[in-house]
Write a protein that holds these residues in place. Structure first.
Motif, PDB file in Angstrom:
ATOM      1  N   ALA A 134      -0.957   4.648   1.710  1.00  0.00           N
ATOM      2  CA  ALA A 134       0.447   5.011   1.908  1.00  0.00           C
ATOM      3  C   ALA A 134       0.570   6.508   2.203  1.00  0.00           C
ATOM      4  CB  ALA A 134       1.269   4.608   0.684  1.00  0.00           C
ATOM      5  N   THR A 135       0.605   7.335   1.157  1.00  0.00           N
ATOM      6  CA  THR A 135       0.698   8.784   1.379  1.00  0.00           C
ATOM      7  C   THR A 135      -0.665   9.406   1.644  1.00  0.00           C
ATOM      8  OG1 THR A 135       0.433   9.316  -0.972  1.00  0.00           O
ATOM      9  CG2 THR A 135       2.680   8.888  -0.174  1.00  0.00           C
ATOM     10  N   GLY A 136      -1.720   8.696   1.279  1.00  0.00           N
ATOM     11  CA  GLY A 136      -3.077   9.208   1.477  1.00  0.00           C
ATOM     12  C   GLY A 136      -3.609  10.006   0.308  1.00  0.00           C
ATOM     13  N   ASP A 144     -12.876  12.669  -2.241  1.00  0.00           N
ATOM     14  CA  ASP A 144     -13.355  13.979  -2.697  1.00  0.00           C
ATOM     15  C   ASP A 144     -14.201  13.843  -3.954  1.00  0.00           C
ATOM     16  OD1 ASP A 144     -13.108  17.020  -2.414  1.00  0.00           O
ATOM     17  OD2 ASP A 144     -12.443  16.707  -4.473  1.00  0.00           O
ATOM     18  N   PHE A 145     -13.773  12.971  -4.871  1.00  0.00           N
ATOM     19  CA  PHE A 145     -14.500  12.724  -6.118  1.00  0.00           C
ATOM     20  C   PHE A 145     -15.911  12.217  -5.814  1.00  0.00           C
ATOM     21  CE2 PHE A 145     -15.803  10.568  -9.910  1.00  0.00           C
ATOM     22  CZ  PHE A 145     -15.159  11.195 -10.967  1.00  0.00           C
ATOM     23  N   LYS A 172      -6.691  16.029   4.770  1.00  0.00           N
ATOM     24  CA  LYS A 172      -7.214  16.358   3.442  1.00  0.00           C
ATOM     25  C   LYS A 172      -8.738  16.274   3.373  1.00  0.00           C
ATOM     26  CE  LYS A 172      -3.066  14.682   1.015  1.00  0.00           C
ATOM     27  NZ  LYS A 172      -2.641  15.880   0.299  1.00  0.00           N
ATOM     28  N   VAL A 173      -9.352  15.429   4.219  1.00  0.00           N
ATOM     29  CA  VAL A 173     -10.810  15.264   4.135  1.00  0.00           C
ATOM     30  C   VAL A 173     -11.530  15.948   5.281  1.00  0.00           C
ATOM     31  CG1 VAL A 173     -10.531  13.072   2.916  1.00  0.00           C
ATOM     32  CG2 VAL A 173     -10.858  13.063   5.407  1.00  0.00           C
ATOM     33  N   SER A 174     -10.806  16.694   6.092  1.00  0.00           N
ATOM     34  CA  SER A 174     -11.407  17.303   7.286  1.00  0.00           C
ATOM     35  C   SER A 174     -12.525  18.283   6.956  1.00  0.00           C
ATOM     36  CB  SER A 174     -10.325  18.003   8.117  1.00  0.00           C
ATOM     37  OG  SER A 174      -9.704  19.032   7.368  1.00  0.00           O
ATOM     38  N   ILE A 180     -16.601   9.351   7.333  1.00  0.00           N
ATOM     39  CA  ILE A 180     -15.562   8.648   6.577  1.00  0.00           C
ATOM     40  C   ILE A 180     -14.891   7.655   7.522  1.00  0.00           C
ATOM     41  CG2 ILE A 180     -13.372   8.862   5.337  1.00  0.00           C
ATOM     42  CD1 ILE A 180     -14.300  11.727   4.565  1.00  0.00           C
ATOM     43  N   ASN A 181     -14.889   6.389   7.112  1.00  0.00           N
ATOM     44  CA  ASN A 181     -14.284   5.327   7.915  1.00  0.00           C
ATOM     45  C   ASN A 181     -13.184   4.641   7.118  1.00  0.00           C
ATOM     46  OD1 ASN A 181     -16.211   5.656  10.049  1.00  0.00           O
ATOM     47  ND2 ASN A 181     -17.679   4.481   8.838  1.00  0.00           N
TER      48      ASN A 181
END
Length: 213
Positions: A134-136, A144-145, A172-174, A180-181
């Motif tokens: 939803a919001t990610g 990240d964890f 956020k994960v860039s 990441i898929n």
């Protein structure tokens, strides 16, 4: 980050029944399980394998098996539990960890309240299970964890995703230097003011297990 919305008539059919307001919890659980198995075929396309020599009843040959270390499947509690069996049906030898995360409905920020994972995930492929992107925020925190523990390849399986969530997650994960898929059954129209996916299917946890007060 790569995102795949699986285009298959059986995926669309099962998702339609999941969306129906009148679908009861037992039916919802069964269909979610079946839908995840369908999504898992695409999600595991890059699972690591290695060659192995075997003998059939007729002759020797070379085949493949899952490479070590074993993949790690991580459902995000509680709703992710409803997706676990569907993936384990395809990866019965995978290991399972658990990550408990909750989203603050006012700030929409995710926090971790429990985890049962190896301390060192170096060289591990991880499969995250979360019904709704939803919001990610929740997926970003979970990814990240896992990366901070050493995971070097992450695939998240979601029943539904919102465009805003995909965009936010990608941002956020860039900074993370791992593949990441995201694999989902559909990308819906938008989020509403409460951070719910529209048209969506409601609260996946409540629909899987009922409303726990």
């Amino acid at each position: 980050m790569q995102t795949l919305a699986v285009d298959h008539p059986l995926v669309a059919h099962k998702l339609t029944v999941l969306r129906e307001e009148q679908t009861d919890s037992p039916t919802f659980r069964r269909l979610a399980d079946e839908l995840v198995t369908l999504l898992a075929y695409e999600a595991t396309r890059e699972v690591r394998i290695e060659s192995c020599d075997i003998r059939t009843p007729v002759a020797p040959t070379t085949g493949v098996r899952l490479a070590a270390p074993k993949p790690l499947v991580v459902p995000i509690l509680r709703a992710g539990l409803g997706m676990l069996d569907g993936l384990m049906r395809l990866l019965p030898t995978a290991e399972v960890g658990f990550l408990g995360m909750v989203r603050n409905e006012e700030t929409l920020q995710a926090t971790t309240y429990a985890e049962r994972l190896p301390a060192d995930l170096s060289g591990r492929q991880c499969y995250l299970l979360d019904p709704m992107l939803a919001t990610g925020g929740t997926l970003a925190a979970a990814i990240d964890f896992l990366v901070r523990r050493g995971a070097d390849h992450i695939t998240a399986i979601c029943l539904l995703a919102a465009p805003e969530g995909i965009a936010a997650l990608e941002e956020k994960v860039s900074h993370l230097q791992v593949p990441i898929n995201i694999v989902t059954a559909a990308i819906d129209e938008r989020l509403n003011e409460k951070g719910y996916i529209v048209p969506g299917l409601g609260d996946a946890g409540d629909r899987l297990y009922g409303v726990a007060g």
